[in-house]
Structures are given as structure tokens and as C-alpha cells.
Design an enzyme around this catalytic site. Structure first.
Site, PDB file in Angstrom:
ATOM      1  CB  ILE A  11      10.653   8.679  -9.654  1.00 23.87           C
ATOM      2  CG1 ILE A  11       9.758   8.060 -10.750  1.00 23.87           C
ATOM      3  CG2 ILE A  11      12.038   9.015 -10.202  1.00 23.87           C
ATOM      4  CD1 ILE A  11       9.410   9.034 -11.873  1.00 23.87           C
TER       5      ILE A  11
ATOM      6  CE1 TYR B  64       8.275   4.154  -5.662  1.00 23.33           C
ATOM      7  CE2 TYR B  64       7.005   2.898  -4.054  1.00 23.33           C
ATOM      8  CZ  TYR B  64       8.222   3.356  -4.530  1.00 23.33           C
ATOM      9  OH  TYR B  64       9.385   3.025  -3.868  1.00 23.33           O
TER      10      TYR B  64
HETATM   11  N1  CAA Z   1      -2.158   6.858   4.803  1.00 22.55           N
HETATM   12  C1  CAA Z   1      -3.396   7.287   5.157  1.00 22.55           C
HETATM   13  N2  CAA Z   1      -3.834   8.528   4.946  1.00 22.55           N
HETATM   14  C2  CAA Z   1      -2.989   9.380   4.361  1.00 22.55           C
HETATM   15  C3  CAA Z   1      -1.706   9.018   3.946  1.00 22.55           C
HETATM   16  C4  CAA Z   1      -1.296   7.709   4.211  1.00 22.55           C
HETATM   17  N3  CAA Z   1      -0.077   7.297   3.894  1.00 22.55           N
HETATM   18  N4  CAA Z   1      -1.120  10.088   3.365  1.00 22.55           N
HETATM   19  C5  CAA Z   1      -2.022  11.098   3.423  1.00 22.55           C
HETATM   20  N5  CAA Z   1      -3.133  10.668   4.040  1.00 22.55           N
HETATM   21  C6  CAA Z   1      -4.317  11.465   4.309  1.00 22.55           C
HETATM   22  C7  CAA Z   1      -3.972  12.774   4.975  1.00 22.55           C
HETATM   23  O1  CAA Z   1      -3.781  12.606   6.368  1.00 22.55           O
HETATM   24  C8  CAA Z   1      -5.164  13.636   4.663  1.00 22.55           C
HETATM   25  O2  CAA Z   1      -6.220  13.263   5.522  1.00 22.55           O
HETATM   26  P1  CAA Z   1      -7.223  14.364   6.101  1.00 22.55           P
HETATM   27  O3  CAA Z   1      -7.889  14.974   4.910  1.00 22.55           O
HETATM   28  O4  CAA Z   1      -8.161  13.566   6.970  1.00 22.55           O
HETATM   29  O5  CAA Z   1      -6.345  15.313   6.859  1.00 22.55           O
HETATM   30  C9  CAA Z   1      -5.503  13.156   3.265  1.00 22.55           C
HETATM   31  O6  CAA Z   1      -4.915  11.870   3.098  1.00 22.55           O
HETATM   32  C10 CAA Z   1      -4.879  14.077   2.253  1.00 22.55           C
HETATM   33  O7  CAA Z   1      -5.776  14.133   1.262  1.00 22.55           O
HETATM   34  P2  CAA Z   1      -5.641  15.265   0.144  1.00 22.55           P
HETATM   35  O8  CAA Z   1      -6.667  14.964  -0.885  1.00 22.55           O
HETATM   36  O9  CAA Z   1      -5.608  16.627   0.737  1.00 22.55           O
HETATM   37  O10 CAA Z   1      -4.186  14.910  -0.440  1.00 22.55           O
HETATM   38  P3  CAA Z   1      -3.180  15.818  -1.208  1.00 22.55           P
HETATM   39  O11 CAA Z   1      -3.627  16.044  -2.598  1.00 22.55           O
HETATM   40  O12 CAA Z   1      -2.803  17.020  -0.397  1.00 22.55           O
HETATM   41  O13 CAA Z   1      -1.947  14.811  -1.262  1.00 22.55           O
HETATM   42  C11 CAA Z   1      -0.386  13.324  -0.239  1.00 22.55           C
HETATM   43  C12 CAA Z   1      -1.179  14.608  -0.115  1.00 22.55           C
HETATM   44  C13 CAA Z   1       0.359  13.279  -1.579  1.00 22.55           C
HETATM   45  C14 CAA Z   1      -1.287  12.127  -0.161  1.00 22.55           C
HETATM   46  C15 CAA Z   1       0.610  13.381   0.926  1.00 22.55           C
HETATM   47  O14 CAA Z   1      -0.115  13.343   2.125  1.00 22.55           O
HETATM   48  C16 CAA Z   1       1.597  12.262   0.924  1.00 22.55           C
HETATM   49  O15 CAA Z   1       2.601  12.335   0.234  1.00 22.55           O
HETATM   50  N6  CAA Z   1       1.349  11.206   1.727  1.00 22.55           N
HETATM   51  C17 CAA Z   1       2.267  10.110   1.894  1.00 22.55           C
HETATM   52  C18 CAA Z   1       2.010   9.005   0.901  1.00 22.55           C
HETATM   53  C19 CAA Z   1       3.020   7.924   1.153  1.00 22.55           C
HETATM   54  O16 CAA Z   1       3.024   7.277   2.170  1.00 22.55           O
HETATM   55  N7  CAA Z   1       3.965   7.718   0.189  1.00 22.55           N
HETATM   56  C20 CAA Z   1       5.047   6.805   0.376  1.00 22.55           C
HETATM   57  C21 CAA Z   1       6.310   7.500  -0.004  1.00 22.55           C
HETATM   58  S1  CAA Z   1       7.772   6.573   0.476  1.00 22.55           S
HETATM   59  C22 CAA Z   1       8.038   5.539  -0.761  1.00 22.55           C
HETATM   60  O17 CAA Z   1       7.323   5.452  -1.703  1.00 22.55           O
HETATM   61  C23 CAA Z   1       9.233   4.655  -0.636  1.00 22.55           C
HETATM   62  C24 CAA Z   1       8.819   3.280  -0.423  1.00 22.55           C
HETATM   63  O18 CAA Z   1       8.965   2.461  -1.338  1.00 22.55           O
HETATM   64  C25 CAA Z   1       8.326   2.835   0.887  1.00 22.55           C
END
Ligand code: CAA
Length: 241
Positions: free
Chosen positions: A85, A147
Site C-alpha cells: 500500500i 513507503y
Molecule cells: N516530486 C517532486 N515534487 C512533488 C512530487 C514528486 N513526486 N509530488 C508532489 N510534489 C510537489 C508538488 O508539485 C507541490 O509543489 P508546489 O507546492 O511547488 O506546487 C508540492 O510537492 C506539494 O506539496 P504539499 O505540501 O501541498 O503536498 P500535499 O500535502 O498536498 O501532498 C502529495 C501531495 C501527496 C505529495 C501528492 O502530490 C502526491 O501524491 N505526489 C506523488 C508522490 C509519488 O510520486 N508517489 C509515488 C506513488 S506510485 C508508487 O508508490 C508505486 C511505486 O512503487 C513506484
């Protein structure tokens, strides 16, 4: 009947593709799932693969579940630890609950399942264990301290058990997927996917679950008997470990 293969989280996503590939390769497959009865029933109806419901975070449930599968199908010779997860949050917002839920499923779940098949594999002098880690356990990931810690932990666990299993004919390996086209991707905001993640993948696309399944099928096959403690990175070139 072929060797019995148990795939956790095997009714959806990467796990479902692994279960179907192993069935196609002649194994007798059991798939576990944690919650979604409807999806699991549909998966069994469609594929003929038996599904069993329990939470891999619960040691006693794993013990009882493995015993049930062994009574139904025979000894588990192949274990694929796929159940996992995400609970993404930047660390300053991450709650203890988000931390513990990830550890309980992705890391403790791997212990719980492996521990309950290990003795039988040692006694029979054969076993194949493949754990699905992640590119993010290899390189770390924004908003995934929880994770990534579990997925890196799975790699250390695997390298250690590979050394213990070798003398008992058990291989223990990792497949570390990159970003794969599954429901898990739906938690990633579209803007982050298009502007941050996809541009980092040299092949220019998400991976497909079937591509992960083929890597697992190789590692559990007789052809892979000399490969243990290894990590197959399957990430479209996004991270070269
Ligand atoms: N890399 C760089 N920056 C990222 C990012 C990433 N992967 N994900 C989010 N950000 C940035 C956003 O662009 C945003 O930037 P700005 O403020 O400049 O617009 C900032 O982080 C968001 O900050 P917040 O404090 O507002 O974050 P939030 O509390 O709203 O949380 C989040 C948002 C949970 C981080 C959401 O953006 C998210 O889910 N991001 C993706 C994270 C990711 O890549 N997870 C991988 C999932 S896939 C997986 O896990 C399977 C695998 O094994 C590969």
C-alpha cells in the site's frame, strides 16, 4: 497439478498479472486479498484462480491462511510477496498512522508471510520467494518516507534470507518495479504524473503489470536456480541501481 504458488495481493494490479502468468505457466496458484470481495470474486470467476481473504499485516491470519491453502492445494513452494500500500504525504504532514500502516503491510507483511512458508521450504529443500519492492525503495521518493523505508527494507530482508536459504535450495529475490499502470497510480495528481514523473522515464511510458509478471515468472522458474539475493529493476530506465 503444478507446484503451488501463493501470490499476496493477487486479485488486482501487478499481483493479478503475476497470478495469471504463473497459472499460464502451469503452476497451481492461490491469490490473497485484503478487502475487496467483489473484485476478488470477479477475478476468480474470470481466471479460475482461488482467492483467500486475510490481512498480511496479521501474523496469525497469515499462519492460518497458509495452512488452509496447503490443506486445499498442497505445500506452498513459491511465495510472491506482492501485497503493498501507499500512504503518501510530505514528511512534515505524515501521521504516525500513515507510517505504521505502510510498515505493517509492506514490511511486516513480508515477514509474516515468509516466516510461515520458510520451515516447509527448508524441510522440502526447495523454495522460491520473490518480493515486489519498488524503484522508490532504491532511490527514495518525495512524500514516501514511509513507503520507501519499507521497500528498501524488503531488499535488505531478501539479501539476508538469500544467504540463509541457499543451503536449503531456496532462492529469494526482488523485482523492483518503476511506475506501473495500475490503480495505485490514481493517487498521484495528474499534474505531478505528467510534469514530474513521466518526463523521468526514458522509455516514455508507464510499465504494464504483465511486464512485471514476466520478471517474476523467470525468477521462480527452474532456469533461475543460480540467481538469489538479486534485484531485477524493471523501471523503463528511470533509475539505474
Ligand atoms: N516530486 C517532486 N515534487 C512533488 C512530487 C514528486 N513526486 N509530488 C508532489 N510534489 C510537489 C508538488 O508539485 C507541490 O509543489 P508546489 O507546492 O511547488 O506546487 C508540492 O510537492 C506539494 O506539496 P504539499 O505540501 O501541498 O503536498 P500535499 O500535502 O498536498 O501532498 C502529495 C501531495 C501527496 C505529495 C501528492 O502530490 C502526491 O501524491 N505526489 C506523488 C508522490 C509519488 O510520486 N508517489 C509515488 C506513488 S506510485 C508508487 O508508490 C508505486 C511505486 O512503487 C513506484
Amino acid at each position: 497439478m503444478g507446484k503451488v504458488a501463493l501470490v499476496t495481493g493477487g486479485s488486482r494490479g501487478i499481483g493479478a498479472a503475476i497470478a495469471q502468468k504463473l497459472k499460464a505457466d502451469g503452476y497451481t496458484v492461490a491469490a490473497t486479498y485484503a478487502g475487496n470481495d467483489e473484485k476478488a470474486a470477479a477475478f476468480t470467476a474470470e481466471t479460475g484462480i482461488k482467492t483467500y481473504k486475510w490481512n498480511v499485516a496479521d501474523y496469525d491470519a497469515c499462519k492460518a491462511g497458509v495452512a488452509q491453502i496447503e490443506a486445499d492445494l498442497g505445500p506452498v513452494e513459491i511465495l510472491v510477496n506482492n501485497a503493498g500500500i501507499t500512504r503518501d504525504a510530505p514528511f512534515h504532514k505524515m501521521t504516525p498512522q500513515q507510517w505504521h500502516e505502510c510498515i505493517d503491510t509492506n514490511l511486516n507483511g513480508v515477514f509474516n508471510m515468509t516466516h510461515n512458508v520458510w520451515g516447509g521450504m527448508r524441510d522440502r529443500k526447495f523454495g522460491r520467494i520473490v518480493t515486489i519492492s519498488s524503484i522508490n525503495g532504491q532511490k527514495g521518493q518525495f512524500a514516501q518516507a514511509n513507503y520507501a523505508a519499507t521497500k528498501a527494507g524488503d531488499i535488505g530482508f531478501t539479501k539476508s534470507l538469500a544467504q540463509e536459504g541457499a543451503r536449503a535450495g531456496i532462492t529469494v529475490n526482488i523485482v523492483a518495479p518503476g511506475y506501473i499502470n495500475t490503480e495505485m497510480m490514481s493517487t498521484i495528481p495528474e499534474k505531478v504524473m505528467n510534469e514530474v514523473i513521466l518526463p523521468q522515464i526514458p522509455v516514455g511510458r508507464l510499465g504494464e503489470p504483465e511486464e512485471m509478471a514476466r520478471a517474476v515468472a523467470f525468477l521462480v522458474s527452474d532456469d533461475a536456480g543460480f540467481i538469489t539475493g538479486s534485484t531485477i529493476s524493471a523501471n523503463g530506465g528511470q533509475y539505474l541501481a
